[in-house]
Design a protein around this motif. Structure first.
Motif, PDB file in Angstrom:
ATOM      1  N   ASP A  85      -3.261  -4.783   2.864  1.00  0.00           N
ATOM      2  CA  ASP A  85      -2.550  -3.516   3.086  1.00  0.00           C
ATOM      3  C   ASP A  85      -2.137  -3.247   4.527  1.00  0.00           C
ATOM      4  O   ASP A  85      -1.007  -2.842   4.767  1.00  0.00           O
ATOM      5  CB  ASP A  85      -3.362  -2.340   2.539  1.00  0.00           C
ATOM      6  CG  ASP A  85      -3.140  -2.177   1.038  1.00  0.00           C
ATOM      7  OD1 ASP A  85      -2.144  -2.732   0.540  1.00  0.00           O
ATOM      8  OD2 ASP A  85      -3.956  -1.510   0.387  1.00  0.00           O
ATOM      9  N   LEU A 113       1.001  -5.202   5.253  1.00  0.00           N
ATOM     10  CA  LEU A 113       2.178  -4.768   4.488  1.00  0.00           C
ATOM     11  C   LEU A 113       2.628  -3.373   4.916  1.00  0.00           C
ATOM     12  O   LEU A 113       3.813  -3.058   4.928  1.00  0.00           O
ATOM     13  CB  LEU A 113       1.877  -4.797   2.992  1.00  0.00           C
ATOM     14  CG  LEU A 113       1.525  -6.184   2.439  1.00  0.00           C
ATOM     15  CD1 LEU A 113       1.139  -6.095   0.975  1.00  0.00           C
ATOM     16  CD2 LEU A 113       2.688  -7.144   2.615  1.00  0.00           C
ATOM     17  N   ASP A 114       1.654  -2.525   5.282  1.00  0.00           N
ATOM     18  CA  ASP A 114       2.001  -1.172   5.701  1.00  0.00           C
ATOM     19  C   ASP A 114       2.741  -1.162   7.030  1.00  0.00           C
ATOM     20  O   ASP A 114       3.596  -0.326   7.266  1.00  0.00           O
ATOM     21  CB  ASP A 114       0.731  -0.317   5.851  1.00  0.00           C
ATOM     22  CG  ASP A 114       0.420   0.433   4.570  1.00  0.00           C
ATOM     23  OD1 ASP A 114       1.309   0.499   3.702  1.00  0.00           O
ATOM     24  OD2 ASP A 114      -0.700   0.944   4.451  1.00  0.00           O
ATOM     25  N   THR A 115       2.377  -2.064   7.919  1.00  0.00           N
ATOM     26  CA  THR A 115       2.974  -2.028   9.250  1.00  0.00           C
ATOM     27  C   THR A 115       4.204  -2.919   9.343  1.00  0.00           C
ATOM     28  O   THR A 115       5.275  -2.465   9.718  1.00  0.00           O
ATOM     29  CB  THR A 115       1.954  -2.464  10.322  1.00  0.00           C
ATOM     30  OG1 THR A 115       1.368  -3.676   9.891  1.00  0.00           O
ATOM     31  CG2 THR A 115       0.885  -1.428  10.493  1.00  0.00           C
ATOM     32  N   ALA A 116       4.062  -4.182   8.965  1.00  0.00           N
ATOM     33  CA  ALA A 116       5.200  -5.094   9.092  1.00  0.00           C
ATOM     34  C   ALA A 116       6.160  -4.950   7.923  1.00  0.00           C
ATOM     35  O   ALA A 116       7.284  -5.420   7.980  1.00  0.00           O
ATOM     36  CB  ALA A 116       4.716  -6.532   9.187  1.00  0.00           C
ATOM     37  N   GLY A 117       5.726  -4.289   6.853  1.00  0.00           N
ATOM     38  CA  GLY A 117       6.634  -4.056   5.741  1.00  0.00           C
ATOM     39  C   GLY A 117       6.410  -5.014   4.597  1.00  0.00           C
ATOM     40  O   GLY A 117       5.842  -6.093   4.749  1.00  0.00           O
ATOM     41  N   GLU A 118       6.903  -4.579   3.449  1.00  0.00           N
ATOM     42  CA  GLU A 118       6.713  -5.318   2.206  1.00  0.00           C
ATOM     43  C   GLU A 118       7.345  -6.712   2.278  1.00  0.00           C
ATOM     44  O   GLU A 118       6.939  -7.639   1.590  1.00  0.00           O
ATOM     45  CB  GLU A 118       7.341  -4.501   1.078  1.00  0.00           C
ATOM     46  CG  GLU A 118       6.971  -4.905  -0.310  1.00  0.00           C
ATOM     47  CD  GLU A 118       5.552  -4.542  -0.700  1.00  0.00           C
ATOM     48  OE1 GLU A 118       4.906  -5.388  -1.302  1.00  0.00           O
ATOM     49  OE2 GLU A 118       5.094  -3.412  -0.400  1.00  0.00           O
ATOM     50  N   ASP A 119       8.338  -6.826   3.145  1.00  0.00           N
ATOM     51  CA  ASP A 119       9.033  -8.086   3.330  1.00  0.00           C
ATOM     52  C   ASP A 119       8.073  -9.219   3.685  1.00  0.00           C
ATOM     53  O   ASP A 119       8.297 -10.376   3.366  1.00  0.00           O
ATOM     54  CB  ASP A 119      10.034  -7.882   4.479  1.00  0.00           C
ATOM     55  CG  ASP A 119      11.177  -8.849   4.359  1.00  0.00           C
ATOM     56  OD1 ASP A 119      11.568  -9.162   3.228  1.00  0.00           O
ATOM     57  OD2 ASP A 119      11.667  -9.299   5.399  1.00  0.00           O
ATOM     58  N   ARG A 166       5.315  -9.803   2.440  1.00  0.00           N
ATOM     59  CA  ARG A 166       4.615 -10.321   1.265  1.00  0.00           C
ATOM     60  C   ARG A 166       5.092 -11.721   0.885  1.00  0.00           C
ATOM     61  O   ARG A 166       4.328 -12.547   0.426  1.00  0.00           O
ATOM     62  CB  ARG A 166       4.823  -9.369   0.086  1.00  0.00           C
ATOM     63  CG  ARG A 166       3.915  -9.625  -1.085  1.00  0.00           C
ATOM     64  CD  ARG A 166       4.266  -8.722  -2.236  1.00  0.00           C
ATOM     65  NE  ARG A 166       3.898  -7.341  -2.020  1.00  0.00           N
ATOM     66  CZ  ARG A 166       2.707  -6.830  -2.354  1.00  0.00           C
ATOM     67  NH1 ARG A 166       1.805  -7.586  -2.912  1.00  0.00           N
ATOM     68  NH2 ARG A 166       2.441  -5.557  -2.134  1.00  0.00           N
ATOM     69  N   ARG A 167       6.389 -11.967   1.094  1.00  0.00           N
ATOM     70  CA  ARG A 167       6.915 -13.280   0.733  1.00  0.00           C
ATOM     71  C   ARG A 167       6.432 -14.367   1.676  1.00  0.00           C
ATOM     72  O   ARG A 167       6.585 -15.537   1.410  1.00  0.00           O
ATOM     73  CB  ARG A 167       8.447 -13.251   0.761  1.00  0.00           C
ATOM     74  CG  ARG A 167       9.008 -12.504  -0.413  1.00  0.00           C
ATOM     75  CD  ARG A 167      10.487 -12.726  -0.512  1.00  0.00           C
ATOM     76  NE  ARG A 167      11.194 -12.057   0.565  1.00  0.00           N
ATOM     77  CZ  ARG A 167      12.491 -12.211   0.782  1.00  0.00           C
ATOM     78  NH1 ARG A 167      13.194 -13.023   0.042  1.00  0.00           N
ATOM     79  NH2 ARG A 167      13.081 -11.541   1.753  1.00  0.00           N
ATOM     80  N   GLY A 203       5.365  13.421  -0.932  1.00  0.00           N
ATOM     81  CA  GLY A 203       6.685  12.922  -0.572  1.00  0.00           C
ATOM     82  C   GLY A 203       7.648  14.023  -0.160  1.00  0.00           C
ATOM     83  O   GLY A 203       7.249  15.089   0.305  1.00  0.00           O
ATOM     84  N   ASP A 263       9.083  -0.972  13.838  1.00  0.00           N
ATOM     85  CA  ASP A 263       9.029   0.333  14.492  1.00  0.00           C
ATOM     86  C   ASP A 263       7.822   0.545  15.377  1.00  0.00           C
ATOM     87  O   ASP A 263       7.645   1.607  15.943  1.00  0.00           O
ATOM     88  CB  ASP A 263       9.189   1.474  13.479  1.00  0.00           C
ATOM     89  CG  ASP A 263       8.277   1.311  12.274  1.00  0.00           C
ATOM     90  OD1 ASP A 263       7.448   0.370  12.281  1.00  0.00           O
ATOM     91  OD2 ASP A 263       8.391   2.105  11.333  1.00  0.00           O
ATOM     92  N   MET A 304      -0.367   3.618  13.589  1.00  0.00           N
ATOM     93  CA  MET A 304      -0.068   3.238  12.210  1.00  0.00           C
ATOM     94  C   MET A 304      -1.275   2.683  11.496  1.00  0.00           C
ATOM     95  O   MET A 304      -1.392   2.774  10.280  1.00  0.00           O
ATOM     96  CB  MET A 304       1.017   2.165  12.183  1.00  0.00           C
ATOM     97  CG  MET A 304       2.381   2.668  12.528  1.00  0.00           C
ATOM     98  SD  MET A 304       3.525   1.299  12.281  1.00  0.00           S
ATOM     99  CE  MET A 304       5.033   2.109  12.753  1.00  0.00           C
TER     100      MET A 304
END
Lengths: 371, 234
Positions: free
Chosen positions: A29, A32-38, A40-41, A225, A317, A347
């Motif tokens: 997590d 993925l939370d910081t660098a992004g879901e991207d 994951r690949r 949200g 970011d 973050m």
């Protein structure tokens, strides 16, 4: 490789960096939370018996930051060495990295202390590389702060400034964002007459009410949200922007800036010349940039050359200031990447912003073994 | 070795596949007990039919265990890494039409395009203490599409069914899902972004690039493809 590792271990040990134990298997997590879901690949993911996502460590910075947070210390100087794992088209998925992070303490963005630490970080990286037998190097610098200052000086609307600031360092996204801004069309086309009316009057309450009814009809939760008011605020900001366009002059200034690539030693002169000829005021930012550039330039010699590329940044970011990459002369792949990431600790769960800077070395790209 | 053609083992995809093969002169003989997973072609030797689930077909094609297969393009592109080098999308079969789309709540009047969603996603953590959440079962298609739009900061929430209900349930903010008419999307008070169509999918006859292609199999494949193509265009 082993001898590079031994050399670096000693190097960091001699300089009293602490070497936190970083597990190979990490909770996924935070990455993925910081660098992004991207990401994951590009990581090797797995799950534990409870279904929690884990990954083989894809890098060290985030686990080092987390271990710093856990320690409760105010500041720390950390080093790491070991294997990291990433899915790659070419090259092995497991490779060695080493590096350091300086976290916390007096180094607020733009402060003299932060600049001192920026310089120390670069010097340490060059020193570490020299210990590994790498003498001839080329360093390229980038700086998010000076670009942000330019966006401010151009007096762009907040939404555009945020968008371009985010895309900094990603030339493809930057170009498509510029296109978008250059050709902003009517935002209200096709919308409900009642909404259009509320927007024409810039009536925040009426737009909020309109959105709130939509949300209620959809049974959308109100407590998580985006709220009706958030949506309405952005809608009004967008409606205001629909009439605005990036001027060709602003576009020209941005393009001219991003084209700059000069030896670091002449960067300040270049920036003054640029701001004079474009009639924009970024003097404060140049001052900060210049002080650091001057300190860095003192480190240059016949084997080490520094340059500054205005368009160089990292589109994540949490990077906030200086970024750099070090190359072996004549090689296209960096052996070292580093930068200031003042937003990352926040973050990862820190209560307040904790400034930090660091670098990592690609050990398998270092020239032949020294054994 | 026989040429193996994989077709979906149930539902409309199965029925339409059998129809298309029959119309092209390749009538599939179903196994006698009607529960088996293999069939043959009436009057043609050297061809076997394997009944598999739609997503298995994509995987078996990619691994070279079957030569040809009929399944949705969405599944092949979702399930198979480096798909272009492993499969050929030989024929679009004009059925099983469905779009993989990005949809946001209808109430998000300010979000019409991926660029809008980028803006919203970027501010999410600062405002709400978490990343924007996307419910989907299309992990890979979502990541590729968002990455192409320069959007990295979001989280995927795995959805195993009724994805369109996730925003109302509060388990996600937006969705990536499949739709053929858009009616489920609208019924759930969602809207498709103007540039939010990730893939216009339909059933495809696909060719495995790694299966064993001897001269005989290659010949049978060419005959089969041209028979179906001729039939589709008439």
């Amino acid at each position: 490789m082993t001898s590079h590792l031994a050399v670096l271990k000693r190097f960091f040990g001699d300089r009293e960096f602490s070497l936190p134990q970083i597990a190979l298997l990490q909770p996924a997590d935070p990455f993925l939370d910081t660098a992004g879901e991207d990401l994951r690949r590009r990581v090797f993911m797995t799950r534990d018996l409870d279904g929690a996502s884990l990954c083989l460590r894809p890098e060290f910075t985030i686990p080092v930051c987390l271990s710093h947070l856990e320690s409760g210390r105010e500041q720390g100087r950390y080093a790491y060495l070991g294997n990291v794992f990433r899915q790659r088209r070419h090259g092995p998925a497991e490779f060695l990295q080493a590096g350091m992070e300086i976290i916390g303490g007096e180094q607020r963005a733009g402060s003299r202390e932060s600049l001192v630490k920026d310089v120390a970080c670069v010097v340490t990286a060059l020193d570490a590389l020299a210990h590994c037998g790498m003498k001839k190097t080329r360093v390229i610098f980038g700086d998010q702060a000076i670009f942000e200052a330019l966006l401010l000086a151009l007096e762009l609307p907040d939404a555009w400034r945020a968008r371009l600031g985010r895309a900094f360092g990603d030339s493809r996204k930057f170009e498509s964002d510029l296109q978008l801004i250059t050709s902003s069309g009517p935002a209200l086309e096709g919308s409900d007459p009642e909404l259009r009316n509320a927007l024409n009057n810039m009536d925040l309450q009426a737009v909020t009410d309109w959105v709130a009814i939509k949300m209620a009809n959809a049974n959308m939760p109100f407590d998580t949200g985006r709220s009706a008011e958030d949506i309405a605020e952005r809608m009004i900001a967008k409606a205001e922007l629909a009439a605005t366009q990036l001027s060709s002059e602003q576009r020209r200034i941005l393009d001219a800036f991003l084209d700059i690539e000069v030896p670091l030693a002449s960067a300040v002169e270049e920036l003054h010349e640029f701001s004079r000829s474009m009639a924009i005021d970024i003097d404060d930012a140049i001052g900060t940039f210049g002080w650091r550039a001057e300190q860095l330039t003192k480190q240059e010699d016949k084997d080490v050359t520094f340059s500054w590329r205005a368009s160089f940044g990292r589109p994540l970011d949490y990077y906030t200031g200086i970024v750099f990459e070090i190359f072996q002369s004549g090689s296209p792949e960096p052996v070292c990447g580093g930068g200031r990431y003042d937003h990352l600790m926040n973050m990862l769960g820190a209560d307040s912003e904790i400034p930090a800077i660091g670098f990592s070395l690609w050990i398998d790209r270092l020239p032949g073994d020294t054994k | 070795m026989n040429l193996i053609v994989a077709i979906p083992s149930k539902g409309r995809l199965k029925d339409r596949s059998l129809e298309i093969l029959a119309a092209a002169g390749y009538k599939v003989e179903l196994p006698e007990d009607n529960r088996g997973y293999q069939g043959s072609i009436n009057g043609k030797s050297g061809v076997e039919i394997a009944f598999l689930s739609a997503s298995e077909i994509a995987r078996e094609l990619a691994n070279g265990n079957v030569h040809l297969g009929i399944t949705g393009e969405d599944l092949a592109r979702e399930k198979i890494a480096d798909v272009e080098n492993r499969l050929g999308f030989a024929l679009q079969l004009e059925f099983g039409h469905a779009d993989v789309i990005v949809a946001v709540p209808d109430a998000w009047v300010d979000v019409e395009t991926m660029a809008d969603l980028d803006d919203v996603a970027a501010g999410y953590r600062a405002r709400y203490g978490r990343r924007l959440r996307i419910a989907t079962k299309y992990w890979n298609l979502t990541q590729e599409f968002f990455s192409d739009h320069g959007i990295a900061v979001y989280r995927i929430v795995e959805s195993l069914g009724a994805t369109e209900g996730a925003p109302a349930a509060g388990s996600a903010d937006v969705i990536v899902d499949i739709t053929s008419t858009g009616s489920t999307i609208r019924a759930n008070h969602l809207k498709i972004l103007k540039d939010g169509i990730i893939l216009r999918s339909q059933a495809n006859l696909m060719v495995s690039k790694s299966a064993a292609w001897d001269a005989e199999n290659t010949r049978i494949k060419s005959d089969l493809l041209s028979a179906i193509a001729k039939n589709l265009s008439s």
